[in-house]
Design a protein around this motif. Structure first.
Motif, short mmCIF file in Angstrom:
data_model
loop_
_atom_site.label_atom_id
_atom_site.label_comp_id
_atom_site.label_asym_id
_atom_site.label_seq_id
_atom_site.Cartn_x
_atom_site.Cartn_y
_atom_site.Cartn_z
N CYS A 27 8.31 -30.10 -2.84
CA CYS A 27 8.16 -31.72 -2.49
C CYS A 27 8.81 -32.45 -3.68
CB CYS A 27 6.93 -31.82 -2.01
SG CYS A 27 6.38 -31.28 -0.47
N ASN A 28 8.63 -32.34 -4.84
CA ASN A 28 9.10 -33.33 -5.86
C ASN A 28 10.58 -33.17 -5.80
OD1 ASN A 28 6.44 -34.07 -6.26
ND2 ASN A 28 6.34 -32.95 -7.95
N ARG A 29 11.19 -31.82 -5.73
CA ARG A 29 12.39 -31.52 -5.81
C ARG A 29 13.34 -31.97 -4.54
NH1 ARG A 29 14.63 -30.51 -10.09
NH2 ARG A 29 13.27 -28.66 -10.50
N LEU A 30 12.85 -32.04 -3.32
CA LEU A 30 13.35 -32.46 -2.35
C LEU A 30 13.38 -34.19 -2.34
CD1 LEU A 30 11.32 -30.86 0.86
CD2 LEU A 30 13.71 -30.72 0.01
N ILE A 31 12.38 -34.70 -2.99
CA ILE A 31 12.42 -36.32 -3.11
C ILE A 31 13.72 -36.40 -4.19
CG2 ILE A 31 11.26 -38.14 -4.11
CD1 ILE A 31 8.79 -36.62 -3.04
N GLN A 32 13.70 -35.90 -5.18
CA GLN A 32 14.85 -36.06 -6.21
C GLN A 32 16.07 -35.84 -5.42
OE1 GLN A 32 14.13 -33.06 -9.35
NE2 GLN A 32 13.56 -34.53 -10.61
N ALA B 279 4.88 -27.88 -0.98
CA ALA B 279 5.58 -26.58 -1.02
C ALA B 279 5.84 -26.36 -2.37
CB ALA B 279 6.82 -26.74 -0.18
N ALA B 280 6.12 -25.20 -2.72
CA ALA B 280 6.30 -24.63 -4.17
C ALA B 280 7.88 -24.69 -4.14
CB ALA B 280 6.14 -23.23 -4.34
N GLU B 281 8.56 -24.36 -4.95
CA GLU B 281 10.17 -24.58 -5.39
C GLU B 281 10.78 -23.58 -4.39
OE1 GLU B 281 12.50 -26.35 -8.14
OE2 GLU B 281 10.85 -26.66 -9.44
N ARG B 282 10.15 -22.21 -4.24
CA ARG B 282 10.86 -21.26 -3.31
C ARG B 282 10.00 -21.08 -2.38
NH1 ARG B 282 12.61 -16.44 -7.66
NH2 ARG B 282 14.16 -17.93 -9.00
N SER B 283 10.40 -21.77 -1.45
CA SER B 283 9.39 -21.71 -0.11
C SER B 283 10.14 -21.65 0.96
CB SER B 283 8.29 -22.91 -0.20
OG SER B 283 7.88 -23.26 1.13
N GLY B 284 9.57 -21.13 2.29
CA GLY B 284 10.33 -21.03 3.51
C GLY B 284 10.40 -22.63 4.13
N SER B 285 9.43 -23.46 3.57
CA SER B 285 9.49 -24.78 4.14
C SER B 285 10.73 -25.67 3.64
CB SER B 285 8.23 -25.75 3.60
OG SER B 285 7.03 -25.15 3.96
N LEU B 286 11.34 -25.05 2.61
CA LEU B 286 12.68 -26.03 2.16
C LEU B 286 13.89 -25.26 2.95
CD1 LEU B 286 11.97 -25.75 -1.78
CD2 LEU B 286 11.18 -27.34 0.03
N ILE B 287 13.60 -24.31 3.50
CA ILE B 287 14.44 -23.85 4.35
C ILE B 287 14.75 -24.62 5.69
CG2 ILE B 287 15.30 -21.89 5.83
CD1 ILE B 287 14.15 -19.81 3.86
N THR B 288 13.52 -24.89 6.26
CA THR B 288 13.39 -25.81 7.21
C THR B 288 13.92 -27.23 6.95
OG1 THR B 288 11.29 -24.60 7.91
CG2 THR B 288 12.01 -26.74 9.08
N ALA B 289 13.54 -27.67 5.72
CA ALA B 289 14.02 -28.96 5.31
C ALA B 289 15.71 -28.90 5.28
CB ALA B 289 13.71 -29.30 4.00
N VAL C 235 5.90 -30.23 11.00
CA VAL C 235 5.21 -30.57 10.02
C VAL C 235 5.05 -29.14 9.26
CG1 VAL C 235 2.91 -31.06 9.04
CG2 VAL C 235 3.83 -32.54 10.84
N VAL C 236 5.39 -28.70 8.10
CA VAL C 236 5.45 -27.68 7.47
C VAL C 236 4.98 -27.74 6.03
CG1 VAL C 236 7.67 -26.77 8.87
CG2 VAL C 236 7.80 -27.87 6.54
N GLY C 237 4.91 -26.49 5.33
CA GLY C 237 4.12 -26.44 4.25
C GLY C 237 3.87 -25.11 3.56
N ARG D 35 15.26 -17.89 10.82
CA ARG D 35 16.16 -18.24 12.02
C ARG D 35 15.29 -19.18 12.85
NH1 ARG D 35 20.70 -16.06 13.56
NH2 ARG D 35 20.07 -16.28 15.79
N ARG D 36 13.98 -18.85 12.91
CA ARG D 36 12.88 -19.75 13.37
C ARG D 36 12.82 -21.00 13.01
NH1 ARG D 36 7.21 -19.47 12.17
NH2 ARG D 36 7.81 -19.25 10.05
N ASN D 37 12.89 -21.12 11.71
CA ASN D 37 12.76 -22.58 11.03
C ASN D 37 14.15 -23.55 11.45
OD1 ASN D 37 10.81 -21.64 9.54
ND2 ASN D 37 12.02 -21.36 7.84
#
Length: 365
Positions: free
Chosen positions: A269-274, A234-244, A119-121, A217-219
């Protein structure tokens, strides 16, 4: 430990690989598998595609590092050093390309064998992001999942705490060594995680501090340990997107909670869903997906029984983002004073909450 035992210590080959320039985790595992644990004396080493400098580094035992690591391990009751070939190295992580060749653990090894969801964000979540975390994580714990995150401020810390509050197991992967807990404000949280059956993990040496390049690397470890990754906010430039992204590369599921397009914290998040992540409206959206390939008997929550809503016309105009009283009144076409009176009644009954800027819909258990 006697010097003769140190010379045969199973960590020595892995330390040599870690300290050899130009050999990453993938190359290290490939070389180890080719030559075996006794490759220090293997004639096949000369036949490997290595430079003279690399061969020299490989044949240089890392005595000071080994002694320091063993001292760290002996100083704590639950401290473990897991090389890639160790029987307790988590199988889920081992299956991921680029898994760390050395993993340092402080806590219960049994936690590493649990079915996990990452769970990240955002580090600066909105009210909605915080409430979604506090609502969904306990349901995931109740379903039998351990919660894995990165101990950062924001969604990470909220996820760990929500799991502990529910009596669940949570694991934290650090971007620093385990002696250098980061951020400092989460030292108490880290202690609670270990005290309640969870674990702290890192691929950094225990004495290493938090450096910028450690966190991406931790992600990959966070996603590698888990069945899937849930991005809360998560914003569009977020470390969470690296994990994804790591999760997708590792064949893990990716889940994301949508948000209003006006909310910059929801853009990632919206971009990931797209791009194909599974949209999450309810905990069942996650559990039903995981049950298809998880060996755990994950409990699927039954549909929520509908409850008669008081003042439904008013509640329809109060969402998960702060709405001003005058705007609610305008939408309902009712006097402001009457709407305010009803909102107070709904707040007392647990249907809405007063927040800066107006009211939001409450999460009723």
């Amino acid at each position: 430990m006697p010097a003769c035992d140190l010379e045969r210590h199973p960590l020595l080959p892995w330390l040599a690989l870690r300290h050899t320039t130009g050999i990453g985790p993938v190359g290290a595992v490939r070389l180890y598998q080719k030559l075996g644990a006794a490759w220090f004396n293997s004639p096949a080493l000369a036949g490997c595609d290595l430079s003279e400098g690399q061969r020299r580094q490989l044949l240089s035992p890392q005595w000071p590092v080994l002694e320091r690591l063993l001292a760290w391990q002996e100083a704590g009751r639950q401290r473990h050093i897991l090389a890639w070939d160790h029987p307790d190295y988590p199988a889920q992580l081992k299956s991921a390309t680029g898994a760390p060749i050395l993993l340092f653990v402080d806590g219960e090894l049994a936690a590493l064998r649990r079915e996990q969801l990452a769970v990240v964000g955002s580090r600066h979540p909105s009210y909605v992001g915080r409430e979604n975390t506090r609502t969904l994580v306990p349901l995931l714990v109740e379903a039998g999942l351990a919660i894995t995150s990165g101990l950062a401020i924001g969604i990470d810390g909220l996820s760990h705490q929500a799991a502990l509050d529910k009596g669940g197991i949570t694991l934290a992967v650090l971007g620093s060594g385990l002696e250098q807990c980061y951020p400092r404000r989460h030292r108490r949280l880290a202690t609670d995680i270990m005290a309640r059956g969870g674990a702290l993990l890192s691929e950094c040496y225990p004495w290493e501090g938090p450096l910028a390049h450690h966190f991406p690397r931790r992600n990959r470890i966070i996603s590698g340990l888990s069945l899937g990754v849930l991005v809360m906010e998560a914003a569009e430039r977020s470390g969470s997107l690296i994990t994804a992204r790591f999760a997708l590369e590792q064949g893990r599921e990716v889940f994301a909670i949508p948000g209003a397009w006006q909310n910059p914290q929801a853009g990632g998040c919206n971009r990931l869903i797209q791009q194909g992540a599974k949209l999450v409206c309810d905990v069942r959206d996650i559990l039903e997906e995981l049950a298809a390939f998880s060996e755990a008997a994950i409990k699927i929550h039954p549909p929520v029984t509908e409850e008669l809503l008081p003042y439904p016309d008013l509640l329809d105009n109060v969402g998960l983002e702060a709405t001003a009283v005058d705007l609610i009144a305008s939408r309902c076409q009712q006097p402001v004073q009457e709407v305010l009176t009803r909102l107070v009644e709904l707040e007392l009954a647990g249907w809405v909450e007063s927040v800066p800027g107006g009211y939001v819909r409450a999460r009723r258990g």
